[in-house]
Design an enzyme around this catalytic site. Sequence first.
Site, PDB file in Angstrom:
ATOM      1  N   GLY A  35      51.303  24.165  99.721  1.00  0.00           N
ATOM      2  CA  GLY A  35      51.854  24.453 101.054  1.00  0.00           C
ATOM      3  C   GLY A  35      51.765  25.914 101.415  1.00  0.00           C
ATOM      4  N   THR A  39      49.445  27.454 103.859  1.00  0.00           N
ATOM      5  CA  THR A  39      48.715  27.864 105.064  1.00  0.00           C
ATOM      6  C   THR A  39      49.575  28.766 105.944  1.00  0.00           C
ATOM      7  OG1 THR A  39      49.422  25.898 106.276  1.00  0.00           O
ATOM      8  CG2 THR A  39      47.298  25.761 105.131  1.00  0.00           C
ATOM      9  N   TYR A  63      67.332  16.700 102.355  1.00  0.00           N
ATOM     10  CA  TYR A  63      66.625  17.903 101.885  1.00  0.00           C
ATOM     11  C   TYR A  63      67.318  18.474 100.646  1.00  0.00           C
ATOM     12  CZ  TYR A  63      65.115  22.848 102.023  1.00  0.00           C
ATOM     13  OH  TYR A  63      64.638  24.099 101.715  1.00  0.00           O
TER      14      TYR A  63
HETATM   15  N1  LIG Z   1      62.448  28.847 105.405  1.00  0.00           N
HETATM   16  C1  LIG Z   1      63.613  28.756 104.785  1.00  0.00           C
HETATM   17  O1  LIG Z   1      64.692  29.094 105.333  1.00  0.00           O
HETATM   18  C2  LIG Z   1      63.667  28.294 103.351  1.00  0.00           C
HETATM   19  C3  LIG Z   1      64.815  28.555 102.591  1.00  0.00           C
HETATM   20  C4  LIG Z   1      64.858  28.141 101.270  1.00  0.00           C
HETATM   21  C5  LIG Z   1      63.781  27.463 100.719  1.00  0.00           C
HETATM   22  N2  LIG Z   1      62.682  27.218 101.497  1.00  0.00           N
HETATM   23  C6  LIG Z   1      61.582  26.472 100.886  1.00  0.00           C
HETATM   24  O2  LIG Z   1      60.388  27.234 100.977  1.00  0.00           O
HETATM   25  C7  LIG Z   1      59.272  26.359 101.030  1.00  0.00           C
HETATM   26  C8  LIG Z   1      58.373  26.761 102.201  1.00  0.00           C
HETATM   27  O3  LIG Z   1      59.133  26.682 103.387  1.00  0.00           O
HETATM   28  P1  LIG Z   1      58.655  27.433 104.736  1.00  0.00           P
HETATM   29  O4  LIG Z   1      59.879  27.683 105.519  1.00  0.00           O
HETATM   30  O5  LIG Z   1      57.737  28.541 104.397  1.00  0.00           O
HETATM   31  O6  LIG Z   1      57.844  26.240 105.427  1.00  0.00           O
HETATM   32  P2  LIG Z   1      56.785  26.241 106.636  1.00  0.00           P
HETATM   33  O7  LIG Z   1      56.700  27.575 107.324  1.00  0.00           O
HETATM   34  O8  LIG Z   1      57.110  25.027 107.439  1.00  0.00           O
HETATM   35  O9  LIG Z   1      55.401  25.989 105.862  1.00  0.00           O
HETATM   36  C9  LIG Z   1      55.193  24.803 105.164  1.00  0.00           C
HETATM   37  C10 LIG Z   1      53.849  24.829 104.487  1.00  0.00           C
HETATM   38  O10 LIG Z   1      53.706  23.599 103.757  1.00  0.00           O
HETATM   39  C11 LIG Z   1      52.538  22.901 104.196  1.00  0.00           C
HETATM   40  N3  LIG Z   1      52.843  21.480 104.181  1.00  0.00           N
HETATM   41  C12 LIG Z   1      53.797  20.817 104.874  1.00  0.00           C
HETATM   42  N4  LIG Z   1      53.784  19.502 104.552  1.00  0.00           N
HETATM   43  C13 LIG Z   1      52.790  19.331 103.640  1.00  0.00           C
HETATM   44  C14 LIG Z   1      52.282  18.231 102.927  1.00  0.00           C
HETATM   45  N5  LIG Z   1      52.786  16.999 103.110  1.00  0.00           N
HETATM   46  N6  LIG Z   1      51.260  18.423 102.058  1.00  0.00           N
HETATM   47  C15 LIG Z   1      50.723  19.666 101.876  1.00  0.00           C
HETATM   48  N7  LIG Z   1      51.171  20.749 102.526  1.00  0.00           N
HETATM   49  C16 LIG Z   1      52.182  20.602 103.403  1.00  0.00           C
HETATM   50  C17 LIG Z   1      52.240  23.442 105.569  1.00  0.00           C
HETATM   51  O11 LIG Z   1      50.849  23.384 105.805  1.00  0.00           O
HETATM   52  P3  LIG Z   1      50.131  22.522 106.963  1.00  0.00           P
HETATM   53  O12 LIG Z   1      51.093  22.443 108.116  1.00  0.00           O
HETATM   54  O13 LIG Z   1      48.921  23.331 107.244  1.00  0.00           O
HETATM   55  O14 LIG Z   1      49.840  21.203 106.323  1.00  0.00           O
HETATM   56  C18 LIG Z   1      52.691  24.900 105.432  1.00  0.00           C
HETATM   57  O15 LIG Z   1      51.676  25.681 104.841  1.00  0.00           O
HETATM   58  C19 LIG Z   1      59.841  24.949 101.141  1.00  0.00           C
HETATM   59  O16 LIG Z   1      59.854  24.331  99.874  1.00  0.00           O
HETATM   60  C20 LIG Z   1      61.255  25.177 101.610  1.00  0.00           C
HETATM   61  O17 LIG Z   1      62.126  24.146 101.218  1.00  0.00           O
HETATM   62  C21 LIG Z   1      62.589  27.617 102.781  1.00  0.00           C
END
Ligand SMILES: NC(=O)c1ccc[n+]([C@@H]2O[C@H](COP(=O)([O-])OP(=O)(O)OC[C@H]3O[C@@H](n4cnc5c(N)ncnc54)[C@H](OP(=O)(O)O)[C@@H]3O)[C@@H](O)[C@H]2O)c1
Length: 263
Positions: free
Chosen positions: A14, A16, A154
């Site tokens: 994940g 991108t 989640y």
């Molecule tokens: N943001 C927060 O506040 C936060 C806090 C704590 C933990 N986290 C954790 O950090 C991680 C990343 O979160 P983020 O906020 O950076 O998310 P994000 O900006 O929504 O990015 C998600 C990434 O995952 C890819 N993705 C989504 N569904 C997928 C699938 N089924 N198969 C393969 N790739 C997939 C997307 O790529 P495409 O759309 O190109 O497929 C994108 O690159 C997650 O595990 C989240 O739980 C986030």
Amino acid sequence: MDLGLTGRTAFVSGSTQGLGHAIARTLADEGAAVVLNGRSEDRVEDAVERLRAAVPSAQVEGIAADFADQGDVHRLLQSIGEIDILVNNVGIFEVAAFEDVSDDDWQRYFDVNLMSGVRLSRRLLPAMLEQGWGRIVFVGSESGVNVPADMTHYGATKAAMLALSNGLAKATRGTRVTVNTILGGPTYSDGVARTVELIAQAQGVPVDEAKSAIAARNVTSLLQRFIEPDEIASLAAYLASPLSSAINGAAVRADGGTLTTTL
Ligand SMILES: NC(=O)c1ccc[n+]([C@@H]2O[C@H](COP(=O)([O-])OP(=O)(O)OC[C@H]3O[C@@H](n4cnc5c(N)ncnc54)[C@H](OP(=O)(O)O)[C@@H]3O)[C@@H](O)[C@H]2O)c1
């Protein structure tokens, strides 16, 4: 500080956009060869180009695979090469009342957020153990410890991730392989930014105003603002490096102080 990542190869699920992309860019900046991932070829190619533009020296490639699709996962596991550093970052999140989340949605959450890490670790950990060095870093969340009522689906995946990571670490006894989890807090990733934009639009307020108001709702945060993806990426790069050799089986907080307890 030289993190000693030159010559290592990392796969970041994940990646991108958001935290995953920031982690991949930081690892590449530190000299690691990185493999990016996302659901579509187009998005992965675009992410590879963006990373090359940001880090001209980067050795970067990509594999498109959707972790909610068994066939895609099978193909990914067959095509993935030798990996020294696995970053289990992929994750989906959405606010929803418990009664509105169907069995299919629960299954999708577990496939993407948890089973992605199970399947990748099962594929890559044995070679790490055999070569005697490796890193698995899970991107978890404080929501796996303090589970929000409107994101129980989640939080349950992130709580299970803590158990998975800790159990896997115990399989590394006596080697130089480590498995750790980052407990992230609210971070202004691309995914979160998109949500904030939609809220701002719905409320008819500027994005910055909506962003500050949402951050202020996190009353226990000591940071009192969103975390930036690069702040999580710095910790991920450290945990991926040989310098973090004494940290294993741990859940390391980068939550801006959101969790209020000492342990
Ligand atoms: N943001 C927060 O506040 C936060 C806090 C704590 C933990 N986290 C954790 O950090 C991680 C990343 O979160 P983020 O906020 O950076 O998310 P994000 O900006 O929504 O990015 C998600 C990434 O995952 C890819 N993705 C989504 N569904 C997928 C699938 N089924 N198969 C393969 N790739 C997939 C997307 O790529 P495409 O759309 O190109 O497929 C994108 O690159 C997650 O595990 C989240 O739980 C986030």
